[in-house]
Motif scaffolding. Structure first.
Motif, short mmCIF file in Angstrom:
data_model
loop_
_atom_site.label_atom_id
_atom_site.label_comp_id
_atom_site.label_asym_id
_atom_site.label_seq_id
_atom_site.Cartn_x
_atom_site.Cartn_y
_atom_site.Cartn_z
N LEU A 172 -19.37 -25.77 -21.88
CA LEU A 172 -17.91 -26.01 -22.33
C LEU A 172 -17.88 -27.53 -22.71
O LEU A 172 -18.22 -28.53 -22.14
CB LEU A 172 -16.87 -25.48 -21.24
N GLU A 174 -15.60 -31.07 -24.19
CA GLU A 174 -14.46 -31.91 -23.38
C GLU A 174 -13.06 -31.22 -24.03
O GLU A 174 -12.98 -30.98 -25.44
CB GLU A 174 -14.59 -33.25 -24.03
N HIS A 175 -12.10 -31.06 -23.31
CA HIS A 175 -10.90 -30.62 -23.49
C HIS A 175 -10.70 -29.31 -24.08
O HIS A 175 -9.71 -28.95 -24.41
CB HIS A 175 -10.13 -31.57 -24.37
N TYR A 176 -11.89 -28.30 -24.12
CA TYR A 176 -11.60 -27.07 -24.58
C TYR A 176 -12.39 -26.30 -23.62
O TYR A 176 -13.39 -26.34 -23.09
CB TYR A 176 -12.44 -26.91 -26.01
N ASP A 177 -11.92 -24.89 -23.91
CA ASP A 177 -12.58 -23.88 -22.76
C ASP A 177 -13.20 -23.04 -23.97
O ASP A 177 -13.62 -21.82 -23.32
CB ASP A 177 -11.45 -22.74 -22.20
N ASP A 178 -13.64 -23.19 -24.89
CA ASP A 178 -14.49 -22.52 -25.87
C ASP A 178 -15.94 -23.05 -26.14
O ASP A 178 -15.83 -24.37 -26.85
CB ASP A 178 -13.60 -22.63 -27.30
N ARG A 181 -17.05 -24.91 -29.69
CA ARG A 181 -16.70 -26.29 -29.96
C ARG A 181 -17.73 -27.24 -29.66
O ARG A 181 -17.14 -28.42 -29.90
CB ARG A 181 -15.20 -26.34 -29.43
N GLU A 187 -21.15 -33.92 -25.92
CA GLU A 187 -19.60 -33.70 -25.66
C GLU A 187 -19.64 -32.73 -24.45
O GLU A 187 -18.41 -32.22 -24.31
CB GLU A 187 -19.15 -32.97 -27.05
N SER A 189 -18.58 -31.31 -21.10
CA SER A 189 -17.65 -32.03 -20.18
C SER A 189 -17.99 -31.44 -18.77
O SER A 189 -17.39 -32.02 -17.75
CB SER A 189 -16.17 -30.84 -20.36
#
Length: 221
Positions: A172, A174-178, A181, A187, A189
Motif C-alpha cells: 500500500l 502513502e495515504h492510500y489503501d489502494d 496507486r 512510496e 507506506s
C-alpha cells in the motif's frame, strides 16, 4: 425546289446510315459471341484447375522449394532477429527489496519478519521461506515462495498454514489503501494486506525496519 433537294439529301443520309448500321451489326454480334466463348473457356480452365487430380488447386504448385524457402526466410528472419535481440538486451527494471525489510504486525495475525532473503513467521508451523517482490500492472506485491495462507483459528485470530496454492501481499502507498496507486517502492507506506482462507482481509503494518521482531512491543516504524 430547294426544299425538295434538302428532303432528298435527308433521305439519302438516312438510307446510308441504315446501311452502315446493318454492316456493323454482324461485327458486334460476332464480338459478343467471341466474348462469351472466351468467358466459357476461362471458366472451364478454372474449373479444371480446381479439380486438378481430384484436389484443390495449389497456388504454390509451380514454385520451386528453394524459392519457397527463400521467400519465407525473407518474411520471418527480421521477426526472429528482433525476438533474439529483445531476449539478449531487454531487462526489466530491477526491484530493490530493501524497501520492504522490517518487522510487520497485525491485530489478528502472527508477526512477520522480512529480511534480505526470507520471511519468518511468529508462532506458526510454517518454516521461513524465500520471497520475491514483483511489479504488477499497477502497484507491487510480495510473493512468498512457499504456498501459505492465513487460516482462522478457534479464538478468532489467524495463523499461517501450508496451502495448495500460494498467496501474495499487495503493498500500500502513502495515504492510500489502494495498491494500484503505488508507483514506486519508495512510496511504500510500510503497510500491506493479504486475504485469509475465509476471504478476510488482514492488514499488516511495519513496526520497525530492523532489529528484533518477535520479542518487542508494537512500536511504530
Amino acid at each position: 425546289m430547294a426544299i425538295e433537294v434538302m428532303t432528298w439529301d435527308v433521305v439519302k443520309w438516312w438510307k446510308a446510315d441504315v446501311r452502315s448500321s446493318e454492316s456493323i451489326r454482324p461485327e458486334r454480334v460476332s464480338d459478343t459471341r467471341d466474348l462469351c466463348e472466351f468467358q466459357r473457356r476461362r471458366d472451364e480452365a478454372w474449373s479444371a484447375m480446381q479439380r486438378l487430380d481430384g484436389q484443390d488447386y495449389d497456388f504454390f504448385a509451380g514454385i520451386k522449394l528453394r524459392d519457397k524457402v527463400f521467400g519465407w526466410a525473407i518474411i520471418f528472419t527480421p521477426v526472429l532477429v528482433m525476438l533474439i535481440l529483445l531476449k539478449l538486451f531487454y531487462q526489466p527494471e530491477s526491484i530493490e527489496a530493501r524497501y520492504v525489510y522490517g518487522c510487520y504486525s497485525s491485530n489478528s495475525g502472527p508477526r512477520l519478519l522480512i529480511n534480505t532473503k526470507t520471511i519468518m513467521f511468529d508462532q506458526s508451523g510454517v518454516r521461513p521461506t524465500g520471497y520475491v517482490v514483483r511489479q504488477e500492472k499497477q502497484g507491487y506485491s510480495i510473493y512468498p515462495k512457499a504456498n501459505i495462507i492465513l487460516d482462522r483459528t478457534i479464538d478468532g485470530q489467524f495463523a499461517f498454514v501450508i496451502s495448495s496454492y500460494g498467496t501474495w501481499f499487495p503493498l500500500l502507498p502513502e495515504h492510500y489503501d489502494d495498491p494500484r496507486r503505488l508507483r514506486h517502492l519508495r512510496e511504500f507506506s510500510g503497510r500491506f494486506y493479504t486475504f485469509s482462507r475465509q476471504a478476510d482481509k488482514v492488514v499488516y503494518s511495519r513496526i520497525t525496519p530492523r532489529g528484533a521482531c518477535f520479542t518487542q512491543s508494537n512500536a511504530r516504524k
